[in-house]
Scaffold this motif. Structure first.
Motif, mmCIF file in Angstrom:
data_model
loop_
_atom_site.group_PDB
_atom_site.id
_atom_site.type_symbol
_atom_site.label_atom_id
_atom_site.label_comp_id
_atom_site.label_asym_id
_atom_site.label_seq_id
_atom_site.Cartn_x
_atom_site.Cartn_y
_atom_site.Cartn_z
ATOM 1 N N GLY A 1 -8.481 -10.585 -9.160
ATOM 2 C CA GLY A 1 -7.978 -9.601 -10.089
ATOM 3 C C GLY A 1 -8.380 -8.174 -9.793
ATOM 4 O O GLY A 1 -7.701 -7.266 -10.215
ATOM 5 N N VAL A 2 -9.456 -7.954 -9.049
ATOM 6 C CA VAL A 2 -9.980 -6.598 -8.879
ATOM 7 C C VAL A 2 -9.824 -5.829 -10.190
ATOM 8 O O VAL A 2 -9.438 -4.672 -10.228
ATOM 9 N N ASN A 3 -10.111 -6.498 -11.318
ATOM 10 C CA ASN A 3 -9.855 -5.931 -12.636
ATOM 11 C C ASN A 3 -10.567 -4.602 -12.853
ATOM 12 O O ASN A 3 -10.042 -3.708 -13.502
ATOM 13 N N ALA A 4 -11.796 -4.509 -12.324
ATOM 14 C CA ALA A 4 -12.543 -3.279 -12.564
ATOM 15 C C ALA A 4 -11.869 -2.083 -11.916
ATOM 16 O O ALA A 4 -12.053 -0.950 -12.352
ATOM 17 N N ALA A 5 -11.087 -2.323 -10.853
ATOM 18 C CA ALA A 5 -10.458 -1.220 -10.135
ATOM 19 C C ALA A 5 -9.127 -0.808 -10.753
ATOM 20 O O ALA A 5 -8.696 0.330 -10.589
ATOM 21 N N LEU A 6 -8.456 -1.703 -11.457
ATOM 22 C CA LEU A 6 -7.143 -1.396 -12.019
ATOM 23 C C LEU A 6 -7.281 -0.558 -13.277
ATOM 24 O O LEU A 6 -8.191 -0.745 -14.079
ATOM 25 N N MET A 7 -6.346 0.362 -13.465
ATOM 26 C CA MET A 7 -6.405 1.297 -14.595
ATOM 27 C C MET A 7 -5.124 1.195 -15.416
ATOM 28 O O MET A 7 -4.017 1.345 -14.886
ATOM 29 N N ARG A 8 -5.286 0.945 -16.701
ATOM 30 C CA ARG A 8 -4.162 0.718 -17.590
ATOM 31 C C ARG A 8 -3.230 1.920 -17.693
ATOM 32 O O ARG A 8 -2.028 1.771 -17.937
ATOM 33 N N ASP A 9 -3.758 3.123 -17.515
ATOM 34 C CA ASP A 9 -2.925 4.324 -17.673
ATOM 35 C C ASP A 9 -2.119 4.645 -16.426
ATOM 36 O O ASP A 9 -1.234 5.510 -16.468
ATOM 37 N N LEU A 10 -2.429 3.969 -15.322
ATOM 38 C CA LEU A 10 -1.679 4.197 -14.085
ATOM 39 C C LEU A 10 -0.552 3.183 -13.963
ATOM 40 O O LEU A 10 -0.594 2.097 -14.538
ATOM 41 N N SER A 11 0.442 3.525 -13.187
ATOM 42 C CA SER A 11 1.580 2.628 -12.972
ATOM 43 C C SER A 11 1.165 1.416 -12.151
ATOM 44 O O SER A 11 0.126 1.424 -11.474
ATOM 45 N N GLY A 12 2.004 0.379 -12.200
ATOM 46 C CA GLY A 12 1.758 -0.792 -11.370
ATOM 47 C C GLY A 12 1.715 -0.415 -9.906
ATOM 48 O O GLY A 12 0.892 -0.927 -9.140
ATOM 49 N N SER A 13 2.586 0.503 -9.508
ATOM 50 C CA SER A 13 2.647 0.938 -8.121
ATOM 51 C C SER A 13 1.342 1.579 -7.676
ATOM 52 O O SER A 13 0.789 1.250 -6.608
ATOM 53 N N ARG A 14 0.808 2.487 -8.510
ATOM 54 C CA ARG A 14 -0.443 3.138 -8.166
ATOM 55 C C ARG A 14 -1.599 2.151 -8.173
ATOM 56 O O ARG A 14 -2.528 2.249 -7.365
ATOM 57 N N ASN A 15 -1.539 1.178 -9.065
ATOM 58 C CA ASN A 15 -2.601 0.175 -9.135
ATOM 59 C C ASN A 15 -2.584 -0.754 -7.927
ATOM 60 O O ASN A 15 -3.630 -1.268 -7.535
ATOM 61 N N ILE A 16 -1.419 -0.989 -7.353
ATOM 62 C CA ILE A 16 -1.355 -1.781 -6.124
ATOM 63 C C ILE A 16 -2.147 -1.079 -5.023
ATOM 64 O O ILE A 16 -2.971 -1.694 -4.329
ATOM 65 N N VAL A 17 -1.905 0.213 -4.882
ATOM 66 C CA VAL A 17 -2.623 0.992 -3.866
ATOM 67 C C VAL A 17 -4.114 0.998 -4.164
ATOM 68 O O VAL A 17 -4.948 0.732 -3.287
ATOM 69 N N LEU A 18 -4.465 1.254 -5.419
ATOM 70 C CA LEU A 18 -5.868 1.311 -5.810
ATOM 71 C C LEU A 18 -6.554 -0.032 -5.597
ATOM 72 O O LEU A 18 -7.665 -0.104 -5.061
ATOM 73 N N GLY A 19 -5.884 -1.121 -6.021
ATOM 74 C CA GLY A 19 -6.462 -2.451 -5.886
ATOM 75 C C GLY A 19 -6.663 -2.857 -4.437
ATOM 76 O O GLY A 19 -7.698 -3.432 -4.085
ATOM 77 N N CYS A 20 -5.682 -2.565 -3.599
ATOM 78 C CA CYS A 20 -5.795 -2.930 -2.186
ATOM 79 C C CYS A 20 -6.928 -2.169 -1.502
ATOM 80 O O CYS A 20 -7.699 -2.736 -0.728
ATOM 81 N N LEU A 21 -7.024 -0.875 -1.793
ATOM 82 C CA LEU A 21 -8.101 -0.082 -1.211
ATOM 83 C C LEU A 21 -9.458 -0.575 -1.698
ATOM 84 O O LEU A 21 -10.436 -0.603 -0.937
ATOM 85 N N ALA A 22 -9.528 -0.989 -2.983
ATOM 86 C CA ALA A 22 -10.784 -1.503 -3.535
ATOM 87 C C ALA A 22 -11.201 -2.797 -2.859
ATOM 88 O O ALA A 22 -12.399 -3.105 -2.771
ATOM 89 N N MET A 23 -10.240 -3.576 -2.368
ATOM 90 C CA MET A 23 -10.551 -4.827 -1.682
ATOM 91 C C MET A 23 -10.884 -4.613 -0.209
ATOM 92 O O MET A 23 -11.191 -5.558 0.503
ATOM 93 N N GLY A 24 -10.777 -3.352 0.260
ATOM 94 C CA GLY A 24 -11.160 -3.061 1.629
ATOM 95 C C GLY A 24 -10.008 -2.938 2.609
ATOM 96 O O GLY A 24 -10.242 -2.772 3.811
ATOM 97 N N LEU A 25 -8.767 -3.024 2.126
ATOM 98 C CA LEU A 25 -7.629 -2.834 3.016
ATOM 99 C C LEU A 25 -7.502 -1.359 3.384
ATOM 100 O O LEU A 25 -7.833 -0.475 2.582
ATOM 101 N N THR A 26 -7.016 -1.075 4.582
ATOM 102 C CA THR A 26 -6.775 0.303 4.989
ATOM 103 C C THR A 26 -5.478 0.800 4.368
ATOM 104 O O THR A 26 -4.698 0.019 3.809
ATOM 105 N N GLN A 27 -5.226 2.081 4.460
ATOM 106 C CA GLN A 27 -3.973 2.637 3.938
ATOM 107 C C GLN A 27 -2.767 2.035 4.653
ATOM 108 O O GLN A 27 -1.740 1.762 4.013
ATOM 109 N N GLU A 28 -2.906 1.816 5.950
ATOM 110 C CA GLU A 28 -1.794 1.227 6.711
ATOM 111 C C GLU A 28 -1.547 -0.219 6.276
ATOM 112 O O GLU A 28 -0.400 -0.636 6.103
#
Length: 275
Positions: free
Chosen positions: A125-152
């Motif tokens: 869930g990376v729940n701690a990284a997801l933010m309710r006020d941000l869009s699902g799209s922005r949370n995908i980016v935030l969640g992936c980066l929080a899990m250690g994925l690169t931008q690419e």
């Protein structure tokens, strides 16, 4: 702690006794839980009723000072999980299921005993990284980066995550605060499943969603079992456990009641609880 494996039948605990821990020398251990005890310390008021403000006032005035209570949530649990396992964890409410997963993830310190992992456990869930006020799209980016994925890597996984989450049209650009609980759960699962995990811990992720999503989730877990180390799944839906897992651990009052083949453990659990 362990003895040589004699049979592959489920092992059952009686009373306060834990099932015997056995080792399969032909398989590679990835998680070892050794005599694990988890104790919560909670505070309670000195009695009486009232609002939160009145309770705070009593504390400030040193009246009815809060008392510390201990909740022994997990009691001497020991088992070995092997690479490639998908383990269902079942039990009635308050049996210690979620607490056990948090302990394996390293989120709760043991009071006694320990948890040893070959690799990094990841709580779904990376729940701690997801933010309710941000869009699902922005949370995908935030969640992936929080899990250690690169931008690419995040860009490469984006469309796959959106498709897997299967949100209503346009909702990927809406704030997550507008999502139903089911939509939020699907998006969290889709983000968490976008990378390979050494040990993946899923708590009730499949409880919400239609049959189509549950089928996709089952297939994704099968993929993760092949590519990752091990998967732990907590779900009240026993059908999901039976279809997804190759092993089931039944917790009862913080102890292992039974550990083994899903059909046999689930049958015994159903007979004992009527669920």
């Amino acid at each position: 702690m362990v003895k040589a494996l004699k049979e592959k039948a489920p092992v059952t605990g009686t009373g306060s006794q834990q099932p015997e821990v056995v080792v399969d020398p032909t398989r590679e251990p990835i998680v070892v839980v050794d005599g694990l005890h988890i104790v919560y310390r909670v505070y309670s008021g000195g009695g009486g009723k009232g609002t939160a403000a009145s309770a705070l006032l009593r504390i400030v005035k040193r009246e009815n000072r809060p008392q510390t209570k201990e909740v022994h949530a997990v009691r001497g649990v020991s088992f070995i999980a092997y690479r490639g396992d998908a383990i269902g964890v079942i039990g009635t409410n308050g049996s210690g299921k979620s607490t056990l997963l948090k302990a394996i993830a390293g989120l709760l310190p043991p009071a006694r005993g320990g948890v040893y992992t070959d690799g990094q456990p990841s709580m779904l869930g990376v729940n701690a990284a997801l933010m309710r006020d941000l869009s699902g799209s922005r949370n995908i980016v935030l969640g992936c980066l929080a899990m250690g994925l690169t931008q690419e890597e995040t860009k490469a996984k984006y469309e796959e995550i959106v498709k897997f989450a299967d949100l209503k049209k346009g909702f990927i650009d809406y704030p997550m605060s507008t999502y139903s609980s089911g939509m939020g759960a699907r998006l969290r699962f889709a983000i968490a499943a976008a990378r390979t995990h050494d040990v993946m811990l899923i708590d009730e992720a499949l409880a919400t969603g239609d049959a189509k999503f549950k089928k996709r989730s089952k297939e994704k877990i099968e993929e993760l079992r092949k590519d990752a180390g091990a998967v732990f799944l907590v779900a009240h839906n026993l059908d999901v456990i039976e279809e997804t897992c190759n092993r089931v651990i039944w917790l009862d009052e913080g102890r292992i009641k039974m550990d083994g083949d899903p059909k046999e453990v689930l049958r015994a659990y159903t007979e004992a609880t009527g669920k």
